[in-house]
Scaffold this active site. Sequence first.
Site, short mmCIF file in Angstrom:
data_model
loop_
_atom_site.label_atom_id
_atom_site.label_comp_id
_atom_site.label_asym_id
_atom_site.label_seq_id
_atom_site.Cartn_x
_atom_site.Cartn_y
_atom_site.Cartn_z
N ASN A 126 74.44 67.01 83.61
CA ASN A 126 75.32 65.87 83.86
C ASN A 126 76.74 66.38 84.10
O ASN A 126 77.48 66.68 83.16
CB ASN A 126 75.28 64.89 82.69
CG ASN A 126 76.10 63.64 83.00
OD1 ASN A 126 76.80 63.59 84.01
ND2 ASN A 126 76.02 62.64 82.14
N CYS A 129 79.71 62.10 84.99
CA CYS A 129 80.11 60.83 84.36
C CYS A 129 81.54 60.48 84.81
O CYS A 129 82.44 61.30 84.67
CB CYS A 129 80.05 60.93 82.84
SG CYS A 129 80.58 59.39 82.06
N LYS A 165 72.98 66.48 88.45
CA LYS A 165 73.21 65.06 88.77
C LYS A 165 74.63 64.90 89.30
O LYS A 165 75.61 65.25 88.64
CB LYS A 165 73.00 64.18 87.53
CG LYS A 165 73.13 62.70 87.87
CD LYS A 165 72.53 61.82 86.82
CE LYS A 165 72.64 60.35 87.19
NZ LYS A 165 72.11 59.49 86.13
N GLY A 266 67.41 53.03 85.94
CA GLY A 266 68.23 52.87 84.73
C GLY A 266 68.49 51.40 84.47
O GLY A 266 67.77 50.72 83.74
O1 RRO Z 1 77.81 57.89 78.20
C1 RRO Z 1 78.37 57.35 79.18
O2 RRO Z 1 79.34 56.60 79.05
C2 RRO Z 1 77.92 57.60 80.56
C3 RRO Z 1 77.52 58.84 81.04
BR1 RRO Z 1 77.36 60.32 79.93
C4 RRO Z 1 77.21 59.01 82.42
O3 RRO Z 1 76.88 60.09 82.92
N1 RRO Z 1 77.33 57.94 83.22
C5 RRO Z 1 77.70 56.74 82.76
O4 RRO Z 1 77.81 55.79 83.54
N2 RRO Z 1 77.99 56.58 81.42
#
Ligand code: RRO
Length: 304
Positions: A126, A129, A165, A266
Amino acid sequence: MLKTKLWDIEFKNPVFLAAGVMGETGSALKRMAKNGAGAVCTKSVGIEKKPGHNNPTMVEVEGGFLNAMGLPNPGADEYAGEIERIKDEMKRMNVKIIGSIYGKNDSEFQKAAEIIGNYVDVLELNISCPHAGGGYGSSIGQDPYLCKNVVSAVKDVSDIPVIAKLTPNVTDIKEIANAVVNAGADGIVAINTLGPGMVIDIESGVPILGNRVGGMSGKAVKPIAVKNVYDICSAVDVPVIGVGGITTGADAIEFMMAGASAVQVGTGVYYRGYDIFQKINNEIEEYLLKKDLKMSDIIGIAQK
Ligand code: RRO
């Protein structure tokens, strides 16, 4: 009919659970597996426990949701125990596990990969985010140089497929795709949430999310996700997993036509329930039967 081989792994179907939704515990992952997912992805896990942002962490908007969970997770060592408890049953159901990991630099990613990599079939990095802050997330995924370093650091310590990602919040997605693949990524997942965005409560004048800003997911981001997948598939030659607003079999087919070999779901879980995986698989199968096609006939046809 829906069996999907990526690298040397055979998935029973191409509809996977995306990172971040229903992935905070082993039992939540198991539940998605029982509802027909071909693979399940964990919540992103780092080397240390993280409590996440203050509530509210999610708000529904037109066309989707805005979230700022803030990477809540129990840390890699403890999360490994969650996976250990469900491992045998996942094998019995033939559902693969994708371990999503995050970090703020190469060595944090490497440590998380060394721990989680022992318990999963695929590692998902990841680097995308949009509201993580603190050097996490899209501050890596927007910089081809940082992307390359993180991917090669994880590849150095991994003997399972490593996929990255990506964030749609970049000027040139093909440049980022090339950077991760040249560094050794075995596949790409696209997209993480769009933004960040903001929703303000007009009674109080205060932004609703505890973190004030958050990433946008759900139906409204689908055309952006499809275009990103299309561009990535035209630039690199590794399997691409499409994610972003997939709610129906028709949505999944659209991503496949753009070039995706599999998809992740998701936010769709909130729209159609836990059995969305079974429903989407049935809908893909109905489409293929009606048109007398195989999955391989449709993957990438929009590129032609
Ligand atoms: O945990 C989050 O707030 C979060 C993550 Br890690 C991410 O990769 N994408 C997102 O929309 N929220």
